[in-house]
Design an enzyme around this catalytic site. Structure first.
Site, mmCIF file in Angstrom:
data_model
loop_
_atom_site.group_PDB
_atom_site.id
_atom_site.type_symbol
_atom_site.label_atom_id
_atom_site.label_comp_id
_atom_site.label_asym_id
_atom_site.label_seq_id
_atom_site.Cartn_x
_atom_site.Cartn_y
_atom_site.Cartn_z
ATOM 1 N N ASN A 106 0.853 -1.184 0.000
ATOM 2 C CA ASN A 106 0.000 0.000 0.000
ATOM 3 C C ASN A 106 0.892 1.237 0.000
ATOM 4 O O ASN A 106 1.732 1.389 0.888
ATOM 5 C CB ASN A 106 -0.910 0.003 1.237
ATOM 6 C CG ASN A 106 -1.903 -1.143 1.217
ATOM 7 O OD1 ASN A 106 -2.381 -1.537 0.154
ATOM 8 N ND2 ASN A 106 -2.208 -1.701 2.368
ATOM 9 N N HIS A 117 5.571 3.073 7.608
ATOM 10 C CA HIS A 117 6.891 2.428 7.562
ATOM 11 C C HIS A 117 6.756 1.355 6.481
ATOM 12 O O HIS A 117 5.934 0.432 6.630
ATOM 13 C CB HIS A 117 7.215 1.824 8.942
ATOM 14 C CG HIS A 117 8.549 1.144 9.037
ATOM 15 N ND1 HIS A 117 9.452 1.387 10.055
ATOM 16 C CD2 HIS A 117 9.126 0.198 8.244
ATOM 17 C CE1 HIS A 117 10.528 0.630 9.883
ATOM 18 N NE2 HIS A 117 10.348 -0.107 8.789
ATOM 19 N N HIS A 119 6.315 -1.552 4.074
ATOM 20 C CA HIS A 119 6.155 -2.987 4.354
ATOM 21 C C HIS A 119 5.362 -3.639 3.237
ATOM 22 O O HIS A 119 4.480 -3.021 2.641
ATOM 23 C CB HIS A 119 5.455 -3.206 5.695
ATOM 24 C CG HIS A 119 4.127 -2.515 5.809
ATOM 25 N ND1 HIS A 119 4.017 -1.166 6.087
ATOM 26 C CD2 HIS A 119 2.861 -2.963 5.647
ATOM 27 C CE1 HIS A 119 2.738 -0.832 6.108
ATOM 28 N NE2 HIS A 119 2.012 -1.901 5.836
ATOM 29 N N HIS A 121 2.806 -6.851 2.266
ATOM 30 C CA HIS A 121 1.888 -7.843 2.817
ATOM 31 C C HIS A 121 2.014 -9.115 1.978
ATOM 32 O O HIS A 121 1.905 -9.048 0.749
ATOM 33 C CB HIS A 121 0.432 -7.375 2.704
ATOM 34 C CG HIS A 121 0.116 -6.133 3.498
ATOM 35 N ND1 HIS A 121 -0.634 -6.157 4.649
ATOM 36 C CD2 HIS A 121 0.438 -4.832 3.297
ATOM 37 C CE1 HIS A 121 -0.763 -4.930 5.129
ATOM 38 N NE2 HIS A 121 -0.118 -4.103 4.316
HETATM 39 P P1 AMP Z 1 -1.010 -0.908 5.919
HETATM 40 O O1 AMP Z 1 -2.464 -0.629 5.829
HETATM 41 O O2 AMP Z 1 -0.440 -1.354 4.593
HETATM 42 O O3 AMP Z 1 -0.235 0.234 6.539
HETATM 43 O O4 AMP Z 1 -0.863 -2.172 6.850
HETATM 44 C C1 AMP Z 1 -0.494 -2.108 8.192
HETATM 45 C C2 AMP Z 1 -0.765 -3.461 8.787
HETATM 46 O O5 AMP Z 1 -0.073 -3.554 10.015
HETATM 47 C C3 AMP Z 1 -2.237 -3.734 9.083
HETATM 48 O O6 AMP Z 1 -2.657 -4.880 8.343
HETATM 49 C C4 AMP Z 1 -2.265 -3.974 10.595
HETATM 50 O O7 AMP Z 1 -3.167 -4.989 10.962
HETATM 51 C C5 AMP Z 1 -0.825 -4.351 10.890
HETATM 52 N N1 AMP Z 1 -0.357 -4.069 12.226
HETATM 53 C C6 AMP Z 1 -0.492 -2.927 12.935
HETATM 54 N N2 AMP Z 1 0.093 -3.042 14.147
HETATM 55 C C7 AMP Z 1 0.619 -4.293 14.204
HETATM 56 C C8 AMP Z 1 1.339 -5.021 15.193
HETATM 57 N N3 AMP Z 1 1.653 -4.495 16.367
HETATM 58 N N4 AMP Z 1 1.715 -6.287 14.902
HETATM 59 C C9 AMP Z 1 1.398 -6.842 13.726
HETATM 60 N N5 AMP Z 1 0.729 -6.206 12.748
HETATM 61 C C10 AMP Z 1 0.330 -4.949 12.981
HETATM 62 ZN ZN ZN Z 2 9.459 2.887 11.405
#
Ligand code: AMP
Ligand code: ZN
Length: 134
Positions: A106, A117, A119, A121
């Site tokens: 995303n 940050h 990442h 998926h």
């Molecule tokens: P995005 O919408 O691409 O920023 O995805 C962020 C993802 O991080 C979401 O799917 C959340 O469920 C996941 N997320 C947020 N906090 C945590 C956490 N502490 N541990 C694992 N996943 C997390």
């Molecule tokens: Zn960070």
């Protein structure tokens, strides 16, 4: 820390530092939020998403705090490639290579990015073909 450390005007640098300090993924990477890593190397970690959108939902996260793809520099070419190869390896470990999987990124709030940050998926493990049409 002097604002000039990261270059650019102090206000911008300060905001960047604050972002890193508040960043949930940086906290996970530093061990401040206990999380089980499925994979870890010098540059990348991977762990399960806390709120999974698929039977297998794993986040592949570069350790370096980069906000989003929009601000990735050409110097990070190998980091991006590395992250995809980690996704491939983890998919093999999760036994979803044959059934298929998605690797999603995303890019920015407007595209649903909620954690600033970078990442990837890794999503898979659906029981039926076409189980996920997103
Ligand atoms: P995005 O919408 O691409 O920023 O995805 C962020 C993802 O991080 C979401 O799917 C959340 O469920 C996941 N997320 C947020 N906090 C945590 C956490 N502490 N541990 C694992 N996943 C997390
Ligand atoms: Zn960070």
């Amino acid at each position: 820390i002097k604002g000039t450390l990261f270059g650019g005007p102090p206000a911008r640098a300060t905001r960047f530092i604050l972002n890193m300090e508040n960043c949930v993924f940086c906290k996970i990477i530093k061990g401040e939020i206990p999380t089980e890593f499925l994979y870890q190397d010098e540059d990348i970690v991977a762990f399960r998403d806390i709120n999974p959108s698929a039977p297998v939902h794993i986040l592949i996260v570069p350790k370096k705090h980069i906000e989003k793809l929009q601000v990735v520099s050409d110097n990070e070419k190998s980091l991006l490639g590395q992250a995809l190869l980690v996704a491939k390896k983890i998919a093999e470990g999760e036994k979803i290579t044959q059934s298929g999987y998605k690797v999603c990124l995303n890019c920015g709030e407007g595209a649903g990015q909620i954690v600033p940050h970078l990442h990837f998926h890794l999503l898979g493990g659906w029981k039926e073909e076409g189980g996920c049409l997103c």
